[in-house]
Write a protein that holds these residues in place. Structure first.
Motif, mmCIF file in Angstrom:
data_model
loop_
_atom_site.group_PDB
_atom_site.id
_atom_site.type_symbol
_atom_site.label_atom_id
_atom_site.label_comp_id
_atom_site.label_asym_id
_atom_site.label_seq_id
_atom_site.Cartn_x
_atom_site.Cartn_y
_atom_site.Cartn_z
ATOM 1 N N MET A 1 -35.160 -22.442 5.620
ATOM 2 C CA MET A 1 -35.380 -22.331 4.178
ATOM 3 C C MET A 1 -34.899 -21.000 3.599
ATOM 4 S SD MET A 1 -36.289 -23.902 1.533
ATOM 5 C CE MET A 1 -36.400 -23.379 -0.171
ATOM 6 N N PRO A 2 -35.118 -19.859 4.253
ATOM 7 C CA PRO A 2 -34.654 -18.591 3.677
ATOM 8 C C PRO A 2 -33.133 -18.486 3.563
ATOM 9 C CG PRO A 2 -36.318 -18.201 5.360
ATOM 10 C CD PRO A 2 -35.909 -19.635 5.473
ATOM 11 N N TYR A 3 -32.424 -19.409 4.230
ATOM 12 C CA TYR A 3 -30.964 -19.349 4.243
ATOM 13 C C TYR A 3 -30.355 -20.482 3.423
ATOM 14 C CZ TYR A 3 -32.580 -16.637 8.206
ATOM 15 O OH TYR A 3 -33.270 -15.749 8.987
ATOM 16 N N ALA A 4 -31.110 -20.935 2.425
ATOM 17 C CA ALA A 4 -30.639 -22.055 1.607
ATOM 18 C C ALA A 4 -29.297 -21.761 0.952
ATOM 19 C CB ALA A 4 -31.686 -22.394 0.543
ATOM 20 N N ALA A 5 -29.089 -20.515 0.516
ATOM 21 C CA ALA A 5 -27.831 -20.182 -0.160
ATOM 22 C C ALA A 5 -26.638 -20.454 0.744
ATOM 23 C CB ALA A 5 -27.847 -18.720 -0.610
ATOM 24 N N THR B 1 -22.130 -26.553 2.972
ATOM 25 C CA THR B 1 -22.147 -28.020 2.944
ATOM 26 C C THR B 1 -21.747 -28.582 1.588
ATOM 27 O OG1 THR B 1 -24.537 -27.981 2.482
ATOM 28 C CG2 THR B 1 -23.857 -28.122 4.785
ATOM 29 N N LEU B 2 -22.462 -28.202 0.535
ATOM 30 C CA LEU B 2 -22.097 -28.669 -0.804
ATOM 31 C C LEU B 2 -20.879 -27.914 -1.331
ATOM 32 C CD1 LEU B 2 -22.751 -30.354 -3.364
ATOM 33 C CD2 LEU B 2 -24.218 -28.441 -4.092
ATOM 34 N N GLY B 3 -20.790 -26.654 -1.002
ATOM 35 C CA GLY B 3 -19.743 -25.796 -1.558
ATOM 36 C C GLY B 3 -18.334 -26.331 -1.450
ATOM 37 N N PRO B 4 -17.889 -26.811 -0.272
ATOM 38 C CA PRO B 4 -16.503 -27.281 -0.138
ATOM 39 C C PRO B 4 -16.157 -28.477 -1.019
ATOM 40 C CG PRO B 4 -17.449 -26.800 2.016
ATOM 41 C CD PRO B 4 -18.573 -26.731 1.031
ATOM 42 N N THR B 5 -17.158 -29.180 -1.541
ATOM 43 C CA THR B 5 -16.875 -30.354 -2.377
ATOM 44 C C THR B 5 -16.747 -30.000 -3.857
ATOM 45 O OG1 THR B 5 -19.195 -30.922 -2.874
ATOM 46 C CG2 THR B 5 -18.279 -31.693 -0.775
ATOM 47 N N LEU B 6 -17.063 -28.757 -4.234
ATOM 48 C CA LEU B 6 -16.999 -28.363 -5.639
ATOM 49 C C LEU B 6 -15.558 -28.089 -6.046
ATOM 50 C CD1 LEU B 6 -20.112 -25.996 -5.852
ATOM 51 C CD2 LEU B 6 -19.958 -28.441 -6.380
ATOM 52 N N ASP B 7 -15.245 -28.368 -7.284
ATOM 53 C CA ASP B 7 -13.880 -28.221 -7.774
ATOM 54 C C ASP B 7 -13.436 -26.759 -7.749
ATOM 55 O OD1 ASP B 7 -13.790 -30.918 -8.233
ATOM 56 O OD2 ASP B 7 -14.267 -30.764 -10.373
ATOM 57 N N ARG B 8 -12.135 -26.575 -7.580
ATOM 58 C CA ARG B 8 -11.469 -25.280 -7.720
ATOM 59 C C ARG B 8 -12.013 -24.216 -6.759
ATOM 60 N NH1 ARG B 8 -12.630 -27.311 -12.562
ATOM 61 N NH2 ARG B 8 -14.401 -25.926 -12.874
ATOM 62 N N GLY B 9 -12.529 -24.663 -5.614
ATOM 63 C CA GLY B 9 -12.985 -23.716 -4.606
ATOM 64 C C GLY B 9 -14.236 -22.951 -4.985
ATOM 65 N N ALA C 1 -20.709 -20.905 -5.758
ATOM 66 C CA ALA C 1 -21.606 -21.276 -6.854
ATOM 67 C C ALA C 1 -22.573 -22.382 -6.474
ATOM 68 C CB ALA C 1 -20.788 -21.708 -8.073
ATOM 69 N N ALA C 2 -22.511 -22.906 -5.259
ATOM 70 C CA ALA C 2 -23.356 -24.036 -4.877
ATOM 71 C C ALA C 2 -24.848 -23.780 -5.088
ATOM 72 C CB ALA C 2 -23.079 -24.424 -3.420
#
Length: 755
Positions: A516-520, A526-534, A538-539
């Motif tokens: 949990m303390p490492y949620a960022a 995991t979610l980050g690579p799917t976000l647009d424009r790299g 910001a995940a």
């Protein structure tokens, strides 16, 4: 040449910028008319940010210090592996008290700071030190007692106030309020509005004011207390507001009744008639607010000053209303809440000092490293900070940092602190990565600006999210892969508002609470690579946006975001943050909603703070320190061409290359010094050489030096090393905030007058 949008990173306003880019150069910078807050405003400092982006101190590769003190280039894998092993060894051998995080998200660099703070958990430590801890924690402590939480932070509605009181601040140069110079001119040119400045120097803002109370340095508490006594004795306080919204006024009234107004005003050395005029004018204005800054937060009675300035707007009912002072929301949680009265409150080994708002005061850091106990600090990670130049007592910090078993510096430049490090890890600049600021402090409308990268990272530099995630993986705190989360993130359709991913994330954390303390970092991987424009960095904003929408749903909808549930509304807010390169309004509150932001159980303001009333009562018999020194140095002034430490190349300055010491003409004449003369300034802590600037805007017996100098660039020290004069022991008793604006000194002509 192409044009893009970003924001300034030099002060808390973070004004929107429109930038023309040529190759790797920021060729032309101007204000961004589309920015939801600054609306095209810009000051002269932001226009020269190319000097930050491109300078000879920029780091390009990881470095390891060798036995002879030189640095050798190493690979990222080698640096990360060695650092992780040494951190684990220190933690396992000495426990969490052996580690401290210093900095962790510099000015405008707050997205990366969220990742850096994960190192505290990895090291089982609570010791976070940063610049807020040597500037604002007295204010945070008072907020906690008044409003129920140190996370309750106030802002001021200067733009709509009829009566504005600026105390220890010069917005013309320091900004801190929306579109400062335009706002100041609007007040100055409106005969229905009044501007008052309380400052020992006749600043640029003071020259625009209707009244300037040019008090003695260090006497703010006397002057503010006298004003409050006048207001209450003349019955100008808002009885209805106090009865409805506050508790504890009777104790305040008794304390103010004991004040000898004439004596306190005499100590401040300002005209009594002017003080009475200001007190009455503020109390009877249709709307009034107070704006303060380091002038009263870095001087004698730091915490008491913060209490008294808040009493000014609270006793007169100028709180929770247009044109007054207000609480505000925040999308990024940059403050914690620490109650030192709790037996579970963590304290430092040497000083037994507690955190305030989750932050420890830098003034004690050197002692916590240098003391001989087994529980001393042995390892430090410094992130986006240069404490050897910016914290009090440079000499002590040099000794302390030189004795650390491990010092790691994460920064864009080879700073003075980095030169002492065992490892230097090069971060991408703020224009080479996704970034944001936590200083969205507005009410009733609040905005947030996620800045898109303008340029590719220089050399082998990495953004902080990648650096810290690699460290956590190498330390074994998190795995390198989360197959379920990665698969769900890849296959989930956009129309679900990330519902499937968030459910999978919650299930993953529920079965592995230690993550949990490492949620960022988990969101980033995991979610980050799917976000647009790299936009991987910001995940973590997704759960923050959902939580913000859940807490402030009506205000988020008024800002134009749509969604029937907290999830859909938060996801819509998240998408707007990602897409709006110019920034976006995240909430639009109504003034009566401010009262929901109070954290006290009874939703009332608790005016009676025993520690503050005790300190107020002690003012009468107090004798100011430093009577054997003829001058009081006010250090850290903001000027037209000084800024925070990210500006290392002195070529950016159009004026004041030496960071000259301001001195009154009569004082200079008495010492036989002319304009431009060289002098030696000596405190109880040390001596530095300065250049004299004769200036009748300062009081006699007062000298002034700027911040933002003292770096070594191109082999030479640029300007005054102010913190070789300041002592870590010269500080506020509650917050340990340094008295940078009240340093007793001697000044004498230098033996060598050559420039």
């Amino acid at each position: 040449m192409r044009t893009d949008r970003t924001a300034c990173i030099l002060c808390s306003r973070n004004c929107g910028l429109e930038v023309q880019i040529e190759g790797r150069r920021l060729a032309r910078i101007q204000g961004d008319d589309a920015h939801p807050v600054s609306k095209g405003y810009i000051c002269q400092k932001a226009a020269r940010l190319e000097h930050y982006q491109s300078n000879r101190d920029r780091l390009e590769h990881p470095l390891e210090r060798q036995p002879d003190g030189t640095f050798a280039r190493v690979s990222w894998d080698e640096a990360i592996t060695k650092i992780a092993a040494r951190l684990r060894a220190i933690r396992d051998r000495h426990g969490g008290k052996a580690f401290a995080l210093v900095g962790g998200g510099g000015q405008g660099n707050h997205l990366g700071g969220a990742y850096g703070r994960q190192m505290l958990r990895a090291m089982r430590s609570r010791y976070a030190y940063n610049s807020l801890g040597q500037e604002k924690t007295g204010d945070f402590w008072v907020n906690g007692r008044l409003f129920g939480s140190q996370k309750c932070h106030t802002t001021e509605d200067v733009e709509h106030a009829d009566y504005v009181l600026f105390v220890g601040t010069n917005p013309f140069q320091a900004h801190g309020i929306p579109n400062a110079r335009d706002t100041l001119k609007a007040i100055q040119n409106d005969p229905r509005r009044t501007m008052v400045v309380i400052d020992p120097r006749r600043t640029e803002t003071a020259k625009m004011a209707d009244v300037h109370l040019q008090l003695r340095p260090g006497t703010d508490a006397y002057l503010l207390a006298a004003m409050l006594a006048i207001i209450v004795r003349e019955g100008l306080h808002d009885r209805a507001f106090l009865a409805q919204r506050c508790t504890g006024f009777d104790a305040i009234e008794r304390a103010l009744a004991r004040i000898d107004v004439a004596d306190y005003v005499r100590r401040a050395d300002v005209p009594l008639a002017d003080v009475e005029r200001v007190a009455r004018g503020f109390a009877t204005a249709r709307s009034a607010c107070v704006r303060i800054d380091l002038g009263i937060q870095h001087t004698l009675h730091t915490t008491l000053n913060g209490y008294l300035e808040k009493l000014l707007y609270l006793l007169t009912g100028n709180f929770g209303r247009r044109g007054g002072n207000n609480l505000h929301t925040s999308l990024l949680p940059i403050l914690g809440d620490t109650d030192e009265r709790s037996p579970k409150c963590p304290r430092t080994a040497r000083h037994g000092m507690h955190a305030i708002a989750g932050i420890f005061p830098p003034n004690i850091l050197a002692d916590e490293i240098l003391h001989e106990g087994e529980d001393r600090v042995r390892a430090v990670v410094v992130d986006s900070s240069n404490p050897l130049v910016t914290y009090a007592d440079t000499d002590a910090l040099e000794r302390a940092f030189s004795q650390l078993e491990l010092l790691v510096v994460v920064d864009v430049a080879m700073t003075e602190t980095a030169r002492l490090a065992h490892f230097v890890l090069p971060a991408a600049s703020q224009f080479e990565k996704w970034e944001a600021t936590g200083f969205n402090l507005e009410f009733p409308k609040n905005a947030f600006h996620l800045r898109h990268p303008l340029l590719e990272p220089l050399g082998e530099t990495l953004p902080e999210p990648e650096i810290y995630t690699r460290l956590l993986e190498a330390m074994g705190e998190i795995p390198k892969h989360f197959p379920v989360l990665e698969r769900v993130a890849r296959i989930e359709p956009r129309a679900t508002d990330h519902a499937l991913y968030l459910a999978a994330f919650a299930a993953t954390i529920a079965t592995n609470r230690k993550w949990m303390p490492y949620a960022a970092s988990i969101l980033y991987r995991t979610l980050g690579p799917t976000l647009d424009r790299g936009a991987a960095a910001a995940a973590p904003l997704l759960p923050l946006a959902i939580d913000y929408a859940r807490t402030h749903a009506d205000a988020v909808r008024r800002a134009g975001h749509r969604g029937r549930t907290a999830l859909s509304l938060g996801a819509a807010l998240f998408r707007a943050i990602l897409d709006k390169r110019e920034g976006v309004v995240v909430s639009a509150h109504e003034y009566d909603e401010m009262w929901r932001l109070l954290a006290s159980d009874d939703r009332r303001i608790h005016l009676e703070i025993p520690e503050m009333l005790e300190e107020l009562g002690a003012l009468e018999s107090e004798v100011a320190p430093g009577a054997d020194h003829p001058f009081v140095l006010m250090a850290g002034e903001r000027r037209a061409y000084n800024a925070n430490q990210i500006y290392r190349d002195p070529a950016w300055r159009r004026v004041d290359p030496h960071g000259a010491m301001r001195m009154h003409p009569e004082d200079a004449a008495a010492l036989g010094m002319s304009n431009g003369a060289r002098a030696t300034c000596t405190s109880e802590r040390g001596s530095i050489d300065v250049v004299i600037s004769i200036d009748d805007t300062v009081r006699r017996g007062v000298v002034v030096l700027p911040h933002g100098y003292g770096m070594r660039y191109g082999g030479a020290v640029i300007g005054p090393e102010v913190n070789r004069l300041t002592s870590s022991a010269h500080c506020d008793r509650i917050s340990r905030t340094p008295f940078h604006k009240y340093v007793p000194v001697h000044v004498a002509p230098a033996a060598d007058q050559r420039m």
